[in-house]
Design an enzyme around this catalytic site. Structure first.
Site, PDB file in Angstrom:
ATOM      1  N   GLU A 176      -6.835  92.582 -27.491  1.00 44.52           N
ATOM      2  CA  GLU A 176      -7.625  91.917 -26.453  1.00 44.52           C
ATOM      3  C   GLU A 176      -7.576  92.740 -25.184  1.00 44.52           C
ATOM      4  OE1 GLU A 176      -6.548  87.934 -25.271  1.00 44.52           O
ATOM      5  OE2 GLU A 176      -6.287  87.283 -27.346  1.00 44.52           O
ATOM      6  N   CYS A 208      15.800  72.860 -33.579  1.00 47.19           N
ATOM      7  CA  CYS A 208      16.173  74.221 -33.139  1.00 47.19           C
ATOM      8  C   CYS A 208      17.684  74.315 -32.950  1.00 47.19           C
ATOM      9  CB  CYS A 208      15.430  74.598 -31.862  1.00 47.19           C
ATOM     10  SG  CYS A 208      13.687  74.960 -32.166  1.00 47.19           S
ATOM     11  N   GLU A 212      -0.619  85.087 -29.576  1.00 47.29           N
ATOM     12  CA  GLU A 212       0.356  85.239 -28.491  1.00 47.29           C
ATOM     13  C   GLU A 212       1.516  84.246 -28.563  1.00 47.29           C
ATOM     14  OE1 GLU A 212      -1.516  85.446 -24.640  1.00 47.29           O
ATOM     15  OE2 GLU A 212      -2.149  87.504 -25.007  1.00 47.29           O
ATOM     16  N   GLU A 221     -11.077  78.656 -19.229  1.00 48.79           N
ATOM     17  CA  GLU A 221     -11.488  80.061 -19.156  1.00 48.79           C
ATOM     18  C   GLU A 221     -12.966  80.257 -18.875  1.00 48.79           C
ATOM     19  OE1 GLU A 221      -9.718  81.268 -22.850  1.00 48.79           O
ATOM     20  OE2 GLU A 221      -7.900  81.934 -21.835  1.00 48.79           O
ATOM     21  N   LYS A 222     -13.603  79.236 -18.256  1.00 42.63           N
ATOM     22  CA  LYS A 222     -15.059  79.357 -18.086  1.00 42.63           C
ATOM     23  C   LYS A 222     -15.451  80.500 -17.156  1.00 42.63           C
ATOM     24  CE  LYS A 222     -15.745  75.828 -14.516  1.00 42.63           C
ATOM     25  NZ  LYS A 222     -14.297  75.643 -14.240  1.00 42.63           N
ATOM     26  N   TRP A 276      -7.310  83.934 -14.825  1.00 48.76           N
ATOM     27  CA  TRP A 276      -5.955  83.396 -14.601  1.00 48.76           C
ATOM     28  C   TRP A 276      -5.111  84.239 -13.670  1.00 48.76           C
ATOM     29  CZ3 TRP A 276      -2.795  87.207 -16.256  1.00 48.76           C
ATOM     30  CH2 TRP A 276      -3.268  88.045 -17.278  1.00 48.76           C
ATOM     31  N   HIS A 296     -13.832  83.416 -17.111  1.00 49.59           N
ATOM     32  CA  HIS A 296     -13.288  84.674 -17.664  1.00 49.59           C
ATOM     33  C   HIS A 296     -14.451  85.590 -18.058  1.00 49.59           C
ATOM     34  CE1 HIS A 296     -10.957  87.400 -20.206  1.00 49.59           C
ATOM     35  NE2 HIS A 296      -9.851  86.808 -19.812  1.00 49.59           N
TER      36      HIS A 296
HETATM   37  C1  GLA Z   1      -4.791  85.606 -23.814  1.00 48.18           C
HETATM   38  C2  GLA Z   1      -5.199  84.797 -25.039  1.00 48.18           C
HETATM   39  C3  GLA Z   1      -6.673  84.564 -25.139  1.00 48.18           C
HETATM   40  C4  GLA Z   1      -7.266  84.261 -23.791  1.00 48.18           C
HETATM   41  C5  GLA Z   1      -6.963  85.422 -22.865  1.00 48.18           C
HETATM   42  C6  GLA Z   1      -7.599  85.269 -21.501  1.00 48.18           C
HETATM   43  O1  GLA Z   1      -4.589  86.916 -24.047  1.00 48.18           O
HETATM   44  O2  GLA Z   1      -4.753  85.387 -26.233  1.00 48.18           O
HETATM   45  O3  GLA Z   1      -6.887  83.482 -26.017  1.00 48.18           O
HETATM   46  O4  GLA Z   1      -6.733  83.084 -23.295  1.00 48.18           O
HETATM   47  O5  GLA Z   1      -5.586  85.502 -22.673  1.00 48.18           O
HETATM   48  O6  GLA Z   1      -7.363  86.394 -20.679  1.00 48.18           O
HETATM   49 ZN    ZN Z   2      12.306  73.204 -31.753  1.00 50.91          ZN
END
Ligand code: GLA
Ligand code: ZN
Length: 660
Positions: free
Chosen positions: A299, A157, A147, A347-348, A307, A350
């Site tokens: 994913e 930059c 991501e 993320e515990k 979150w 999740h």
């Molecule tokens: C993102 C990240 C993952 C994780 C998920 C949790 O998509 O790529 O590593 O953190 O969110 O929803």
């Molecule tokens: Zn930079």
């Protein structure tokens, strides 16, 4: 590069667990029909504990274990989380934020994508992984970083941005002209006078033209950062390479990113507040990124997230329906974040296929197991299948940025919302839509839709005119066809780029206050409208609908222009959904299949076979009419002719061989 099967599995972090747990996972994964694990996404510090010293021993063991257990690996480069020693030794790998602060070590996705040291170390570890595992039987796919989406404002930059501008504009004169620096006396006399558009120089509303180029530059830099690793991997391995793009998709032009990837991957985390059509649209955007090529659902959560503000549990069967929706719109995989829940950290809480308890009698584990078994039945047929649509909808990141960076006419302008509104009008009738870029060919489409296509780049004007002249139907909306690629209005009537084809001109545009409405009378009915209203003068176009309120009451709100052999509609405001639905009914388009109830129906195919997906989102049984020939329901094995019934919260996946 078609997938050999539907990949089912996802993110796995065995470096958080002891050996006994990992062995138990092998048993659980097999039971759940999992066939692919994604790792080691965040393990750079463990793989390279000191600069240039690699420790691959633990990964070797895991790779062998996965192969023994029939699991494929989506091998990740761990480069989204550089080790602490790297940030300490080379502080320039850390990004500078928009407020001008050099960030320090701690977070993931917290690196400067232009940093030469970062690029050098990232390519080194990507290459080392590829060299080591290229021939490993478990290796199926590559997953670069994770991501992407940082915006950096560091000195490196800045120098690269100046080079990028020199390359794009050639001379300072040209840059001054394209940036329109005569406005507010911003004329540049030396390349070194260029600053990045940050809060240090413009903290209320960035100069939209500079901001636009910076967003293009960040996209190109991020794409180069991806390519840096892509090339290092490709030296040793011929497996498909992708990165999982974030569900929040505004910051990077994903047409540019996807052009560098072998297959598109994206992460789907729908909010419970969102309409199903928005998820469908996002899938269709992903399918559009590589001209209709199937993509990876890289994913999704097997249950709740941690979150979102309110992390609602996915209801029984909901993940299954989300998965079939993805497959229906072009996905060849169902990958989860995550296979086993982390015991601590952000993320515990999740969702995970296996929780910290390790139980296999949970609702989620049982549902995922059923899903895994079902996908095995689709696996021999689905991967690589494509779809066909009569409707093409233009979607453009440059346009998104420029439209929403623009100061005026209305701060509530929301590109994705407008695109989704038009998309939903087709979606609700099960008329298939392809998402197209400004460069896509319009051949074969009966209708092309331009929702708020404010910016016209390249030869789009000519190509659209030729399309309509040749018999195509165009639908354009308010805020379309106004500016060039540098966000400049030509010294002509609005909308300069659409005036001829639409047969009208716009004199001025009224912005409606939040929660205020006007109305449009069309075919004897009144529809509300909001956001903006254009004061239109027709120049050959026929007026179909008129505004009913304000000083421009009675002036054209919906128009139709016969142009060559085709037709061009203009909708001069943002109307309620029912108006769009009515407009579309007049276009003579057909749903993918005839049906009853609240169904979502799509079609995928290849040279030999057709597959229809019919998802019943309603509360009662619904029917789908499959037409001639004999179909097989891939999930139940039943033979079907004519009509098939789909239960609520269920899906039918019907396949037939194509007639020769
Ligand atoms: C993102 C990240 C993952 C994780 C998920 C949790 O998509 O790529 O590593 O953190 O969110 O929803
Ligand atoms: Zn930079």
């Amino acid at each position: 590069m078609a997938m050999e099967k539907i990949w089912f599995g996802g993110d796995y972090n065995p470096d958080q667990w002891d050996e006994k747990t990992v062995l138990e996972d092998m048993r659980l994964f097999k039971k759940a029909h999992i066939n692919l694990v994604t790792l080691p996404v965040f393990s750079w510090a463990k793989l390279e504990p000191r600069e240039g010293e690699y420790d691959f021993g633990w990964l070797d063991k895991l790779m062998d274990l996965f192969a023994q257990n029939g699991l494929g690996v989506n091998l990740a480069t761990p480069t989204v989380a550089q080790p602490a020693w790297m940030s300490a030794k080379y502080p320039e790998v850390l990004p500078v934020d928009i407020a001008g602060r050099r960030r320090n070590h701690g977070m993931r996705v917290m690196f400067c994508y232009n940093s030469p040291v970062y690029r050098e170390r990232a390519a080194a570890i990507a290459g080392a992984l590829a060299k080591r595992y290229a021939g490993h039987p478990a290796l199926k796919l590559w997953h670069v970083a994770n991501e992407y989406g940082t915006y950096c404002y560091c000195p490196i930059c800045r120098s690269k941005f100046i080079l990028w501008l020199k390359n794009r504009y050639g001379t300072l004169e040209k840059l001054n002209e394209r940036w329109y620096t005569s406005f507010w006396g911003r004329t540049l006399t030396d390349w070194e006078e260029i600053n990045l558009p940050s809060e240090l120089n413009d903290d209320y509303r960035f100069n939209p033209t500079i901001q636009l180029d910076y967003m293009r530059f960040v996209t190109d830099s991020t794409a180069d950062c991806f390519t840096n690793e892509y090339d290092a991997i490709r030296r040793f391995s011929d497996k498909p390479i992708q990165t999982n793009m974030s569900g929040y998709i505004k910051k990077l032009d994903q047409f540019v990113m996807a052009a560098r990837m072998d297959v598109v991957g994206w992460d789907n985390y729908p909010s419970p507040l969102h309409d199903k059509s928005l998820v469908a649209l996002k899938h269709d955007i992903m399918r559009g990124l590589k001209g209709g090529q199937s993509f990876l659902l890289a994913e999704q959560s097997p249950n709740q997230q941690n979150w979102q503000p309110y992390n609602r549990l996915k209801r029984p069967g909901e993940v299954r329906m989300l998965t079939y929706q993805a497959l229906a719109h072009g996905a060849d995989s169902c990958l989860f974040f995550q296979l086993r829940q982390s015991r601590a950290g952000q993320e515990k809480f999740h969702g995970a296929v296996v929780g910290v308890s390790g139980r296999e009698d949970t609702r989620v584990f049982k549902e995922m197991t059923q899903l895994g078994a079902e996908l095995e039945k689709l696996s021999p047929v689905l991967p690589g299948m494509r779809s066909k649509a009569d409707v093409g909808m233009l979607f453009d990141w440059n346009n998104w940025w420029a439209l929403e960076n623009s100061s005026g006419p209305n701060r509530d302008i929301d590109y994705l919302d407008c695109v989704n509104q038009y998309y939903r009008a087709f979606y609700e009738k099960n008329i298939a839509v392809d998402v197209l870029s400004c460069k896509s060919s319009f051949e074969g489409y009966r209708v092309i839709v331009l929702p708020m296509l404010y910016m016209f780049r390249g030869d789009l004007k000519d190509r659209l005119e030729a399309y309509v002249k040749g018999g195509g139907t165009l639908i354009a909306t308010a805020m379309s066809g106004l500016v060039d690629e540098n966000d400049q209005l030509p010294a002509q009537d609005y909308p300069a780029y659409l005036r001829d084809v639409l047969g009208l001109r716009i004199e001025e545009t009224d912005a409606l206050l939040k929660d205020r409405e006007n109305a449009i009378e069309l075919d004897g009915k009144e529809y509300s409208c909001r956001l903006v209203c254009d004061v239109v003068h027709t120049e050959g176009a026929k007026t179909l609908g008129r505004f009913t309120g304000e000083f421009y009451a009675g002036s054209p709100a919906v128009t139709l222009n016969e142009y060559g052999r085709g037709r061009a509609y203009y909708v001069a405001s943002q109307p309620e959904q029912a108006l769009l639905s009515h407009l579309i009914d007049g276009l003579g388009l057909k749903p993918v299949l005839d049906y009853t109830g609240e169904m979502e129906i799509t079609r995928r195919e290849n040279g030999e076979r057709i597959v229809f997906f019919a998802l019943n989102h309603g509360k009662s049984d619904a029917e789908v009419r499959l037409g001639g020939g004999e179909f097989t329901n891939l999930l139940t094995g039943e033979r079907v002719r004519g009509e098939a019934t789909v239960k609520p919260n269920d899906v039918g996946v019907f396949t037939a061989r194509k007639e020769d």
